[in-house]
Design a protein around this motif. Structure first.
Motif, PDB file in Angstrom:
ATOM      1  N   PRO A 278       0.985  -1.211   0.011  1.00  0.00           N
ATOM      2  CA  PRO A 278       0.131   0.013   0.058  1.00  0.00           C
ATOM      3  C   PRO A 278       0.874   1.166  -0.120  1.00  0.00           C
ATOM      4  O   PRO A 278       1.806   1.346   0.407  1.00  0.00           O
ATOM      5  CB  PRO A 278      -0.725  -0.126   1.241  1.00  0.00           C
ATOM      6  N   ASN A 279       0.338   2.295  -0.472  1.00  0.00           N
ATOM      7  CA  ASN A 279       1.099   3.534  -0.410  1.00  0.00           C
ATOM      8  C   ASN A 279       1.480   4.314   0.974  1.00  0.00           C
ATOM      9  O   ASN A 279       0.404   4.742   1.493  1.00  0.00           O
ATOM     10  CB  ASN A 279       0.415   4.717  -1.470  1.00  0.00           C
ATOM     11  N   TYR A 280       2.357   3.896   1.353  1.00  0.00           N
ATOM     12  CA  TYR A 280       2.926   4.444   2.719  1.00  0.00           C
ATOM     13  C   TYR A 280       3.948   5.630   2.167  1.00  0.00           C
ATOM     14  O   TYR A 280       3.706   6.391   1.158  1.00  0.00           O
ATOM     15  CB  TYR A 280       3.711   3.410   3.538  1.00  0.00           C
ATOM     16  N   GLY A 281       5.035   5.901   2.915  1.00  0.00           N
ATOM     17  CA  GLY A 281       5.917   6.882   2.471  1.00  0.00           C
ATOM     18  C   GLY A 281       6.738   6.693   1.433  1.00  0.00           C
ATOM     19  O   GLY A 281       7.005   5.548   0.790  1.00  0.00           O
TER      20      GLY A 281
ATOM     21  N   GLY B 274       0.138  -0.237  -4.401  1.00  0.00           N
ATOM     22  CA  GLY B 274      -1.323   0.226  -4.082  1.00  0.00           C
ATOM     23  C   GLY B 274      -1.512   1.616  -3.941  1.00  0.00           C
ATOM     24  O   GLY B 274      -0.749   2.146  -3.053  1.00  0.00           O
ATOM     25  N   ASP B 275      -2.321   2.546  -4.565  1.00  0.00           N
ATOM     26  CA  ASP B 275      -2.421   3.940  -4.124  1.00  0.00           C
ATOM     27  C   ASP B 275      -4.023   4.104  -4.000  1.00  0.00           C
ATOM     28  O   ASP B 275      -5.023   3.875  -4.721  1.00  0.00           O
ATOM     29  CB  ASP B 275      -2.409   4.821  -5.587  1.00  0.00           C
ATOM     30  N   HIS B 276      -4.111   4.462  -2.642  1.00  0.00           N
ATOM     31  CA  HIS B 276      -5.310   4.610  -1.933  1.00  0.00           C
ATOM     32  C   HIS B 276      -5.497   5.942  -1.489  1.00  0.00           C
ATOM     33  O   HIS B 276      -6.393   6.285  -0.494  1.00  0.00           O
ATOM     34  CB  HIS B 276      -5.631   3.583  -0.804  1.00  0.00           C
ATOM     35  N   ASN B 277      -4.538   7.001  -1.794  1.00  0.00           N
ATOM     36  CA  ASN B 277      -4.583   8.288  -1.163  1.00  0.00           C
ATOM     37  C   ASN B 277      -5.702   9.235  -1.599  1.00  0.00           C
ATOM     38  O   ASN B 277      -5.743   9.560  -2.873  1.00  0.00           O
ATOM     39  CB  ASN B 277      -3.137   8.827  -1.593  1.00  0.00           C
TER      40      ASN B 277
ATOM     41  N   VAL C 185      -1.346   0.411 -15.065  1.00  0.00           N
ATOM     42  CA  VAL C 185      -2.323   0.697 -14.113  1.00  0.00           C
ATOM     43  C   VAL C 185      -3.355  -0.603 -14.064  1.00  0.00           C
ATOM     44  O   VAL C 185      -3.836  -0.949 -15.022  1.00  0.00           O
ATOM     45  CB  VAL C 185      -3.145   1.993 -14.749  1.00  0.00           C
ATOM     46  N   ILE C 186      -3.355  -1.202 -12.749  1.00  0.00           N
ATOM     47  CA  ILE C 186      -4.413  -2.017 -12.420  1.00  0.00           C
ATOM     48  C   ILE C 186      -5.673  -1.121 -11.867  1.00  0.00           C
ATOM     49  O   ILE C 186      -5.555  -0.744 -10.836  1.00  0.00           O
ATOM     50  CB  ILE C 186      -3.944  -2.835 -11.410  1.00  0.00           C
ATOM     51  N   LYS C 187      -6.699  -1.191 -12.539  1.00  0.00           N
ATOM     52  CA  LYS C 187      -7.921  -0.508 -11.865  1.00  0.00           C
ATOM     53  C   LYS C 187      -9.066  -1.464 -11.627  1.00  0.00           C
ATOM     54  O   LYS C 187      -9.951  -1.582 -12.406  1.00  0.00           O
ATOM     55  CB  LYS C 187      -8.595   0.775 -13.143  1.00  0.00           C
TER      56      LYS C 187
END
Length: 396
Positions: free
Chosen positions: A111-114, A134-137, A188-190
């Motif tokens: 997941p998108n951490y730092g 993973g981008d969930h921001n 991109v995985i959408k």
């Protein structure tokens, strides 16, 4: 034939946040897809935290649990996944890089951490591993959604995508953001966040007088506005109550606000619980006051249960989930507008929804929820992982 393997990272196991819930759901999905799944926490929680977790988000069955760092002698200085180079010792950073170098899995999901963590994972995890970021921001999603040209991105977002481009794929949980990121990453995985299939709604919301909300008790979730909106509405609808499920740093502040507004008899702040979905399914309304959401998992879940949904902000999550009459949006992102909308719905429900306004809404919402079902996501993820791993093998 040996099962393909995947490691999913989480910051820690005891939290009740959306990323942990999402990773746990994905883990169950990958097990169903025939993968050998490991959930790797950056640090090991104390035993009583794990017991609390089981009451909030059931630990997935069929997965392995592991961790990189241990808490010794009740030391609470944990490994930080945000601003990692500033907040962790060099010894810990070296240990993390060594762990990455030793990964033998076919795939990983981070997941998108730092930015620091993302860069280290990309650099040190062996090239043969299919690496997904993973981008969930929600803040970044909403920012990009407002741009006409992605070339105008802020430097911090440019940095994120510069790192993301080095991963094999970037997973976005809301398809609406895809057009903004396609030119900045390899693949991109959408695949949207997914929810479990539910039976057709029975319209039981008509009998309820409870509004349910859920989320971390932090400023972006904006529960203060929701409480203020309810206080305005409840004067004309005294039978109603508001239940907010969550924990976080704003707990004391929100309790103080409830006392100041004198709504303690009708507003409750409750701990996250594995029973939350039962409370949600029996609600009259689900209201989201979040300023930013990349998706809006509880909105989607409420839609699948046949519960009317309301959003204070027209963020990208609401745009994806609530368009075409599947939900309602406040005219303005303030407490008064939410109060107006809540009050209107309260009145309709008390009268039995005589014009079927809410019934039509929940029917549309339920049909849409079937398109983001666990069943659909299972096939998409299996194809994506199988193809990605195969391409990495052919490239060796």
């Amino acid at each position: 034939m040996a099962k393909k393997t995947i490691i999913l990272f989480v910051a820690q196991l005891y939290t009740s946040g959306g990323k942990t819930a999402m990773v746990f759901h994905m883990a169950e999905l990958f097990v169903a897809a025939g993968y050998d799944v490991t959930i790797c926490a950056f640090w090991q929680p104390l035993p009583h935290w794990l017991m609390r977790l089981k009451k909030i988000i059931p630990i997935p069955t069929g997965v392995k649990l592991t961790h990189i760092f241990s808490l010794k002698d009740r030391e609470f200085k944990t490994f930080s996944v945000y601003h990692a180079k500033k907040k962790n010792s060099q010894q810990r950073l070296d240990a993390f890089c060594a762990y990455c170098e030793g990964i033998r899995s076919d795939a990983i999901y981070l997941p998108n951490y730092g930015d620091d963590i993302q860069a280290m994972v990309q650099k040190y995890v062996p090239k043969r591993v299919f690496k997904i970021l993973g981008d969930h921001n929600g803040t970044r999603y909403s920012y990009l959604d407002a741009l006409d040209e992605t070339s105008a991105m802020l430097p911090k977002h440019q940095k994120f995508y510069a790192i993301a481009k080095k991963f094999d794929a970037l997973h976005v949980v809301n398809p609406l953001v895809t057009r903004h990121v396609t030119d900045h990453v390899k693949t991109v995985i959408k695949i949207p966040n997914f929810i479990r299939n539910q039976p057709a709604p029975t319209m039981r919301f008509i009998k309820s007088r409870t509004i349910v909300a859920c989320g971390r008790l932090v400023e972006p979730k904006n529960f203060a506005d929701l409480i203020k909106a309810f206080q305005i509405s409840v004067n004309a609808h005294p039978e109603w109550s508001l239940e907010i499920y969550g924990r976080g740093p704003q707990h004391s502040e929100l309790k103080k606000l409830i006392a100041e507004l004198e709504v303690g008899q009708s507003v409750s702040i409750l701990k996250p619980s594995s029973d939350f979905r039962e409370h949600l399914s029996n609600a009259a309304m689900h209201v989201s006051s979040s300023k930013f959401e990349s998706f809006g998992l509880t909105l989607a879940e409420a839609m699948s249960y046949g519960v009317p949904v309301v959003s204070q902000y027209n963020h990208i999550g609401a745009k994806f989930l609530l368009e075409d009459g599947r939900g309602q949006l406040a005219d303005l992102p303030n407490a008064q507008s939410v109060a107006d909308l809540i009050s209107k719905n309260m009145g309709m429900i008390e009268k039995g929804d005589p014009d079927n306004v809410l019934r039509r809404q929940v029917e549309k919402a339920y049909l849409f929820s079937k398109t983001i079902s666990e069943e659909n996501a299972l096939g998409l993820w299996k194809d994506t992982l199988d193809q990605g791993i195969q391409q990495k093998l052919l490239a060796e």
